[in-house]
Design an enzyme around this catalytic site. Sequence first.
Site, mmCIF file in Angstrom:
data_model
loop_
_atom_site.group_PDB
_atom_site.id
_atom_site.type_symbol
_atom_site.label_atom_id
_atom_site.label_comp_id
_atom_site.label_asym_id
_atom_site.label_seq_id
_atom_site.Cartn_x
_atom_site.Cartn_y
_atom_site.Cartn_z
ATOM 1 N N TYR A 144 0.980 -0.637 0.010
ATOM 2 C CA TYR A 144 -0.086 -0.384 0.291
ATOM 3 C C TYR A 144 1.220 1.231 -0.118
ATOM 4 C CZ TYR A 144 -3.073 3.491 1.916
ATOM 5 O OH TYR A 144 -3.837 4.704 2.276
ATOM 6 N N LYS A 148 1.120 4.282 -3.114
ATOM 7 C CA LYS A 148 1.107 5.776 -2.632
ATOM 8 C C LYS A 148 1.969 6.077 -2.361
ATOM 9 C CE LYS A 148 -3.650 5.323 -1.514
ATOM 10 N NZ LYS A 148 -4.751 5.910 -2.103
ATOM 11 N N THR A 178 -12.519 7.531 10.761
ATOM 12 C CA THR A 178 -14.377 6.385 9.729
ATOM 13 C C THR A 178 -15.060 5.610 10.491
ATOM 14 O OG1 THR A 178 -12.884 5.355 9.010
ATOM 15 C CG2 THR A 178 -12.899 6.980 7.738
#
Length: 250
Positions: A144, A148, A178
């Site tokens: 990841y 990015k 979130t």
Amino acid sequence: MGRGAELGGRVAVVTGGTRGVGAGIAGAFARAGARVIVCARRAPEVPLPGCEFKSVDLRDASAVRDFFAGLDRADVLVNNAGGTPYRLLGGTDAERHARVIELNLTAPLTASLAARERLAAAHGSIVMIGSVSGSRPSPGSAAYGAAKAGLENLARSMAVEWAPEIRVNTLVLGMVRTELSALHYGDEEGVAAVGATVPLGRLAEPHEIGAAAVFLASDAASYVTGASLLVHGGGERPAYLDAATAGKES
């Protein structure tokens, strides 16, 4: 221009905008007066006021191209879809890690290419949703972080190649509160403890990320392209400072 009309009459596409950060971005664009189209594989579990939903598998290049070909207009593309489970590099094979890169780097490239004609006609913009994981070690989410990092570099190259018709910028996010925060940080006490490590003393809220995305897409940022805007509450306090002052009074 009055509040709520910054993007009046414009069409904004938000990928993966059905919850969390994406929903915050979609909501911010709707409040700014844009027609918002959210695309993801699954429909939102909670209605998104002022937004339309289109089912699109962003890993399916043909489906993505068909989706954008079916739009009459697109002024803004927010490449938000992404994410990763916690997975140490040695915990699985390269093919599994490659799927993380596919979602977080290849899919935004696919969507940007598919949207290019519409965006250029509108002299529009692309907002990439990056992460601080792309500029620091990311144990447990290495693929990841690598994706990015690549996304931010891709945005800078895209900004040069596609100027002056299309502006391309990146929001580099830190931790955001979130629906999934509990999975990463535990209960409310855990979330608060993690937030206390940020200079601003808390995690970001999705609507704050949305506000930053609206800024980059608006005329207020008309001379901003190839930029990376840090939205991380001041970042992370260097670990060596805590180690150096351990046991000492401030």
